[in-house]
Enzyme design. Structure first.
Site, PDB file in Angstrom:
ATOM      1  N   GLU A   1      52.491  45.029  37.381  1.00 44.45           N
ATOM      2  CA  GLU A   1      52.095  43.611  37.397  1.00 44.45           C
ATOM      3  C   GLU A   1      52.393  42.863  36.106  1.00 44.45           C
ATOM      4  O   GLU A   1      51.497  42.285  35.482  1.00 44.45           O
ATOM      5  CB  GLU A   1      50.595  43.508  37.735  1.00 44.45           C
TER       6      GLU A   1
ATOM      7  N   GLU B   1      51.114  50.066  48.020  1.00 43.83           N
ATOM      8  CA  GLU B   1      49.654  49.865  48.155  1.00 43.83           C
ATOM      9  C   GLU B   1      49.365  49.126  49.455  1.00 43.83           C
ATOM     10  O   GLU B   1      48.565  48.184  49.493  1.00 43.83           O
ATOM     11  CB  GLU B   1      49.115  49.058  46.955  1.00 43.83           C
TER      12      GLU B   1
HETATM   13  C1  XIL Z   1      42.094  48.257  42.254  1.00 43.61           C
HETATM   14  C2  XIL Z   1      41.167  49.353  42.748  1.00 43.61           C
HETATM   15  O1  XIL Z   1      41.310  49.492  44.119  1.00 43.61           O
HETATM   16  C3  XIL Z   1      39.732  48.998  42.424  1.00 43.61           C
HETATM   17  O2  XIL Z   1      38.874  50.082  42.779  1.00 43.61           O
HETATM   18  C4  XIL Z   1      39.585  48.694  40.953  1.00 43.61           C
HETATM   19  O3  XIL Z   1      38.269  48.309  40.679  1.00 43.61           O
HETATM   20  C5  XIL Z   1      40.551  47.586  40.569  1.00 43.61           C
HETATM   21  O4  XIL Z   1      41.873  47.977  40.894  1.00 43.61           O
HETATM   22  N1  XIL Z   1      46.818  46.323  42.292  1.00 43.61           N
HETATM   23  C6  XIL Z   1      46.871  47.570  41.721  1.00 43.61           C
HETATM   24  C7  XIL Z   1      45.740  48.506  41.891  1.00 43.61           C
HETATM   25  O5  XIL Z   1      47.913  47.943  41.152  1.00 43.61           O
HETATM   26  O6  XIL Z   1      45.601  49.392  40.828  1.00 43.61           O
HETATM   27  C8  XIL Z   1      44.436  47.751  42.100  1.00 43.61           C
HETATM   28  O7  XIL Z   1      43.421  48.702  42.381  1.00 43.61           O
HETATM   29  C9  XIL Z   1      44.589  46.753  43.217  1.00 43.61           C
HETATM   30  C10 XIL Z   1      45.674  45.750  42.928  1.00 43.61           C
END
Ligand code: XIL
Length: 349
Positions: free
Chosen positions: A154, A260
């Site tokens: 990101e 994801e």
């Molecule tokens: C999220 C997790 O799911 C949560 O449990 C945590 O509190 C915050 O992060 N993009 C990403 C992930 O790359 O690492 C994130 O995960 C969600 C968005």
């Protein structure tokens, strides 16, 4: 007598049909076995040891594992001189014992940092050293166990500009180049990814990321793939937008990881009625995404990773505080239409 026979025949053919319907959707055989690329899930470490159904389904259905949280800096590197391997090692052992690929998420991100990192005092060279030590200690620890790393997560804004992250401000515009090089030096066999959200729906951001990574590659930096996070919803983006994103990445010679994936049915967080159509729409979208991904040449298919197993533990509920149902299994671990469609789409490759 004839009537009784007819009823019996009808009953048997109905019950066989029922069983067929059910078995097409049963989770007794892992969904990943139908794919010629890995099918993964993000694992919530705590649930792996407290919820046996979660562990059973996770083990049976997926052959690639990403830690949802415990590979992030705040867990692995809680203090400047202290690394905490306990949970991550335990997950790695679980994966090794169960023959699962491990995907490392994530080395350099501006979130979920331990407090000492943003508070760190030092000049650009000190920050560079900090980043190098952070990356290389972790990558070296998991050398040859972690197949691929989200080296940077990101790092771009929606307008395609570089985010002014702490890493960029302290180290300089070339921090990503350094991050990839440090990772490669620590494990030459690991596959290196750039991972981000909305790359599938925002062509401006996507083009900017690809152009940036191509420039680094031209300088000799090893970057193997791009992770499309794919936190999407049934209303957007469209299948053709997703297919274009996938194709553009492949045409530029990067592995594609749908990293994801979850499909929201309630992106605006409204009070909704759980109509069957919503789940059918979700399933259809997933089927179309999988079909698009099936067309990617195998050497560019790093795999599809879902961001969880069952709706009740989705980050959308716990973190984004929205009631939603984005995954393959419902709150009671029953496979949803999306699960059945996934299986069908993988079979029909
Ligand atoms: C999220 C997790 O799911 C949560 O449990 C945590 O509190 C915050 O992060 N993009 C990403 C992930 O790359 O690492 C994130 O995960 C969600 C968005």
């Amino acid at each position: 007598m004839r009537i009784v026979m007819c009823i019996l025949i009808l009953f048997f053919s109905w019950s066989c049909h029922q069983r067929e319907d059910k078995s097409s959707c049963e989770d007794s055989i892992g969904v990943y076995t139908f794919a010629n690329y890995p099918i993964g899930t993000a694992i919530n470490f705590e649930k792996l040891y407290t919820d046996s159904l979660y562990t059973e389904i996770g083990t049976k259905q997926f052959n690639s594992i990403t830690a949802e949280n415990i590979f992030k800096a705040e867990y692995l590197h809680p203090k400047e001189t202290e690394f905490n391997w306990v949970q991550a090692d335990s997950l790695v052992n679980f994966c090794t014992e169960n023959n699962k690929r491990i995907h490392g998420h994530t080395l350099i991100w501006d979130e979920q940092l331990p407090t000492w990192i943003p508070e760190f005092k030092g000049d650009s060279a000190d920050w560079q050293e900090l980043m190098k030590n952070h990356i290389q200690t972790i990558v070296h620890h998991f050398k040859e166990k972690v197949k691929g790393w989200d080296v940077v997560n990101e790092a771009f804004n929606e307008d395609g500009s570089l985010k002014k992250t702490g890493w960029l401000i302290k180290i300089g515009d070339d921090y990503m180049e350094k991050a990839f090089n440090y990772t490669h030096a620590a494990d030459t066999s690991a596959l290196l990814f750039y991972n981000d959200y909305k790359l599938e729906s925002n062509p401006v951001k996507r083009k900017s990321v690809i152009t940036y990574l191509n420039k680094l590659r031209n300088k000799g930096v090893k970057i193997d793939g791009i992770g499309l996070q794919m936190h999407i919803s049934t209303s957007k983006p469209t299948v053709s937008e997703i297919a274009s994103a996938i194709n553009e990445i492949v045409q530029n010679g990067y592995l594609v990881h749908l990293s994801e994936l979850d499909i929201s049915i309630n992106p605006e967080g409204k009070e909704i009625e759980l109509a069957k159509e919503l789940f059918v729409k979700q399933a259809e979208l997933l089927g179309a995404i999988v079909s698009a991904y099936n067309h990617v040449p195998n050497k560019y298919q790093y795999g599809i990773t879902f961001f969880g197993i069952c709706d009740k533990y989705t980050w959308i509920r716990s973190y984004l505080k929205r009631q939603d149902y984005p995954l393959l299994y419902d709150d009671n671990y029953l496979p949803k239409p999306a699960y059945c469609t996934l299986k069908e789409a993988l079979k029909s490759k």
